[in-house]
Motif scaffolding. Sequence first.
Motif, PDB file in Angstrom:
ATOM      1  N   THR A  92      -7.999   6.214  -2.243  1.00  0.00           N
ATOM      2  CA  THR A  92      -6.926   7.146  -1.895  1.00  0.00           C
ATOM      3  C   THR A  92      -7.061   7.594  -0.445  1.00  0.00           C
ATOM      4  O   THR A  92      -6.085   7.635   0.313  1.00  0.00           O
ATOM      5  CB  THR A  92      -6.950   8.366  -2.829  1.00  0.00           C
ATOM      6  N   TYR A 124      -0.021   2.161  -1.497  1.00  0.00           N
ATOM      7  CA  TYR A 124       0.125   3.146  -2.555  1.00  0.00           C
ATOM      8  C   TYR A 124       0.283   2.506  -3.928  1.00  0.00           C
ATOM      9  O   TYR A 124      -0.028   3.130  -4.954  1.00  0.00           O
ATOM     10  CB  TYR A 124       1.283   4.087  -2.222  1.00  0.00           C
ATOM     11  N   VAL A 127      -3.303   2.240  -5.058  1.00  0.00           N
ATOM     12  CA  VAL A 127      -3.808   3.522  -5.556  1.00  0.00           C
ATOM     13  C   VAL A 127      -3.235   3.825  -6.939  1.00  0.00           C
ATOM     14  O   VAL A 127      -3.949   4.277  -7.841  1.00  0.00           O
ATOM     15  CB  VAL A 127      -3.454   4.655  -4.572  1.00  0.00           C
TER      16      VAL A 127
END
Length: 283
Positions: A92, A124, A127
């Motif tokens: 992250t 993202y 993540v």
Amino acid sequence: MKSIFIKLAFEAGADATLLLAIRMGMALPFYVVVFVVLLRQRQAKSTNCGSPAFPVPIVIRSLLLGFLGYYLASYLDLSGLEYISAQLERLTLFTYPAMVAALAWMFLGEQVNGKILAAIGLSYFGVWLMYGQERSFAPDANTGRGVCLVFGAAFSYSLYVLFAKPVMQKIGSREFTSLAMIGSTAFVAVHFLCTHSVRDFFNVPPVVYVYGLVLAFVCTVIPSFMINEAILKIGATRTTVIGSVGPVLTMLLAVVILSEPSSWKHFAGMGIAIVGVSLVAKK
């Protein structure tokens, strides 16, 4: 290795604020010594040319950037690690280059092309993939809160990266790093005194100080100078690509040392995010 030692310190009884205070308190003397030496060198030169060693506006900007990059980002990062694994935290936090690209477009007028958009999406998505897998491992854990805290840390560090380079170009990376870290330590001290008693600093198991010492020098002093010098020499994005091995090593160490669960989705999420971050840094 930062996330690993933070997790070990938490297991030994430290909390985020206390550990940050120990870490920065142990690192502070080194930064003060470096700054004093550099200041004397500057004063010797400025005596001849008549200009101040460090202009006051530059000093203030350095201290404020230290608040963003080494106090707020560090505190949010440590707080997030209380809720999520070292693997998810590292990935992250690693997405901050995508944030830098977006912020540069918003505030500096830099162009955003298809490659940058793809990089942000991949970062993202990686993540998200790891986040979903971690929630399946620990459905009752406050994983979402931990991820939000670490995203806040990444955002704060992104602002720091975006605005630090112009200051470093004016006074030098070592001078800027010392000023920023001295300022951030002052903010950490104020935070600690507002939330803890002074006795708490000394009322911890001895092993916490060992972890704090490692965090102070191996994970703070040495990287802070080396990373800032790299940003000055080759830019933030290229520095990030070279450091892309970091999340992989963190994952392996977390599995081996902390016995954190892992799966193919963890490795897939890590790989996808690293590819995305690499796209941001390639011309």
